[in-house]
Design an enzyme around this catalytic site. Structure first.
Site, PDB file in Angstrom:
ATOM      1  N   CYS A  73      32.754  79.833  61.246  1.00 16.82           N
ATOM      2  CA  CYS A  73      32.067  81.123  61.101  1.00 16.82           C
ATOM      3  C   CYS A  73      33.133  82.218  61.110  1.00 16.82           C
ATOM      4  O   CYS A  73      34.131  82.118  61.829  1.00 16.82           O
ATOM      5  CB  CYS A  73      31.110  81.269  62.271  1.00 16.82           C
ATOM      6  SG  CYS A  73      30.586  82.921  62.592  1.00 16.82           S
ATOM      7  N   CYS A  81      29.551  80.080  69.063  1.00 10.00           N
ATOM      8  CA  CYS A  81      28.992  78.881  68.408  1.00 10.00           C
ATOM      9  C   CYS A  81      30.084  77.825  68.262  1.00 10.00           C
ATOM     10  O   CYS A  81      30.543  77.542  67.164  1.00 10.00           O
ATOM     11  CB  CYS A  81      28.380  79.243  67.059  1.00 10.00           C
ATOM     12  SG  CYS A  81      29.465  80.195  65.987  1.00 10.00           S
ATOM     13  N   CYS A 413      19.954  73.906  82.581  1.00 16.91           N
ATOM     14  CA  CYS A 413      20.777  74.212  81.398  1.00 16.91           C
ATOM     15  C   CYS A 413      22.246  73.908  81.709  1.00 16.91           C
ATOM     16  O   CYS A 413      23.130  74.328  80.952  1.00 16.91           O
ATOM     17  CB  CYS A 413      20.590  75.662  80.965  1.00 16.91           C
ATOM     18  SG  CYS A 413      20.986  76.820  82.270  1.00 16.91           S
TER      19      CYS A 413
END
Ligand code: SAM
Length: 456
Positions: A73, A81, A413
């Site tokens: 990206c 990411c 998480c």
């Protein structure tokens, strides 16, 4: 012996907890970001400690079949990411490995069996909340972006793959406003300047957007111009409020809010349930996957309910705005939910009303204190739901729950703290019935896990 700045070729053997590649050279563990298992890579040693080294990836000599040809990206240095260059199914394999190695290391379970990850359909543009720090670039122009990995240097973001596409437009308008209205940018070292951050929250279909300038002042100068500029181009704006933060330090949001325009909330929908979400209350970042998560919890409670003679009493601990409780309230006799953030209580009660729910009591306080108070009132749960932040639960809390209940659904998480807490529950007579990972955060190394603990 490795030495700093050494350039060396090595094979990546596996990945670590942040999905970074791991090689072993002369018995030394070497972490290499952006490298995948089985790849042969050329690296430069940039950090060397007694226990491990860090290598910078210079060249890929043999490429993994799971590396995509897309390139990284353009905002990749923001660190948001980390796995965007990896085939999606393989990302899920890496995440399963992360959970298994956490349990190997922290719960001493060498061969944990886990279900395959519940995948996301929408793997891009799924995040419903973004907080962008403001800064000044080399031309003295305002910037709104993300911090570069491991630094406080802001990089502009453009065409981010994780956030809704309309984010770019909102950033653009806000930057134009900052220039036109000559708003000073906050300097975290000098503690001067006004504009600190911009937060944006979205509902499911992007029909409602919340905009929150976070400012080091009592009000945003020329806020009427900001509203005019933003409303002229974006009709979906539902709420604009300033969050006043005059404190030093890294905490971004405060409870000092000043509405500028529109409502105080946006409304999201999961299945048939509606959720009003305000500026500073927690809500999961991915609606599609949150619905699957809550649906999965629902299924577990239905199954467990079959073993009980009456509808269960449920403790929903670390409850945010009681979002899980709201989703499963019809399955319960009564739900006691505990959340430490005081601003969640008002919103939880509003959400009970709009969903016609009368069998949940939302209690503000630390989970462990709420449990102790409920015990003192002789209230005992048939089912406990735990959904703590990354740091996991308190040991004493797990020990109390270990005596109080024989069925716990633990949503986490952070696999490393889940595994640590699992070891405590296992030592209190629980067994793990089922572990279900769910990909709440596609293209990142993060993974949500639902772990079912039972006592026979
Ligand atoms: C991962 S979120 C889960 C929220 C909710 N279950 C949901 O699905 O939206 C964790 C929540 O725990 C809250 N929290 C953190 N520490 C806490 C504590 N010691 N006691 C109670 N709540 C806590 C946080 O404010 C946050 O809302």
């Amino acid at each position: 012996m490795l030495f700093k700045n050494q350039i060396i070729t090595c094979r990546i053997l596996r990945t670590g907890y942040s999905a970074e590649g791991i090689a072993e050279i002369d018995g030394m563990i070497v972490f290499v970001e952006n490298a995948l298992p089985d790849e042969l890579v050329e690296i430069k040693i940039i950090k060397l400690t007694k226990k491990f080294a860090i290598g910078k990836l210079l060249k890929i000599l043999e490429k993994s079949q799971y590396r995509l040809n897309l390139g990284l990206c353009q905002n990749y240095n923001c660190g948001g990411c980390q796995l965007i260059f990896v085939d999606y199914d393989y990302q899920l394999k890496l995440k399963e490995n992360i959970i298994q190695s956490a349990f190997r290391q922290n719960a001493k379970i060498p061969d944990l069996k886990i279900n395959s990850v519940i995948k996301a359909v929408q793997i891009f543009h799924y995040r419903n909340k973004i907080i962008l720090p403001a800064g000044i670039d080399e031309n003295n122009q305002p910037q709104l972006g993300f911090y570069m990995r491991r630094s406080h240097h802001i990089i502009n973001i453009d065409n981010c793959k994780l956030h809704p596409k309309i984010t770019d437009k909102i950033i653009d308008i806000t930057k134009k406003f900052l220039i036109n209205a000559k708003i000073s940018i906050y300097d975290e070292i000098q503690h001067t300047g006004i504009f600190r951050n911009l937060m944006i929250r979205y509902n499911n279909d992007l029909s409602e957007i919340m905009i929150v300038p976070i400012i080091n002042a009592d009000e945003l100068p020329h806020n009427e111009l900001f509203i005019k500029m933003i409303r002229a181009e974006i009709s979906e704006i539902k709420s604009v409020a300033c969050c006043i933060n005059k404190n030093k330090g890294n905490v971004i949001l405060t409870d000092n809010l000043k509405k500028i325009d529109g409502a105080d909330y946006i409304t999201a929908q999961l299945s048939k349930k509606k959720y009003q979400i305000s500026v500073n209350t927690f809500f999961q970042v991915n609606y599609e996957q949150t619905e699957k998560l809550y649906e999965y919890i629902r299924k577990l409670i239905i199954d467990r309910g079959k073993e009980l003679s009456d509808k269960p009493i449920i403790f929903d601990l670390y409850s945010g705005i009681s979002s899980i409780g709201i989703y499963i309230s019809d399955l319960a006799e009564y739900i006691y939910s505990a959340e430490e953030n005081p601003s969640a209580e008002k919103l939880a009660n509003i959400n009970f009303k709009i969903n016609n729910i009368t069998n949940i009591r939302h209690i503000t306080g630390k989970s462990i204190d709420v449990i102790k108070k409920l015990i003192a009132q002789n209230i005992k749960p048939n089912i406990v739901i735990l959904d703590p932040p990354r740091k996991g639960c308190e040991k004493e809390e797990l020990e109390i729950l270990g005596e109080l209940s024989d069925y716990i659904i633990y949503v986490s998480c952070q696999p490393t703290t889940l595994a640590r807490d699992a070891q405590i529950l296992l030592s209190r007579g629980f067994t793990i019935k089922n572990i279900q990972p769910l990909d709440m955060f596609p293209n990142t190394f993060h993974i949500e896990t639902i772990c079912e603990f039972v006592k026979n």
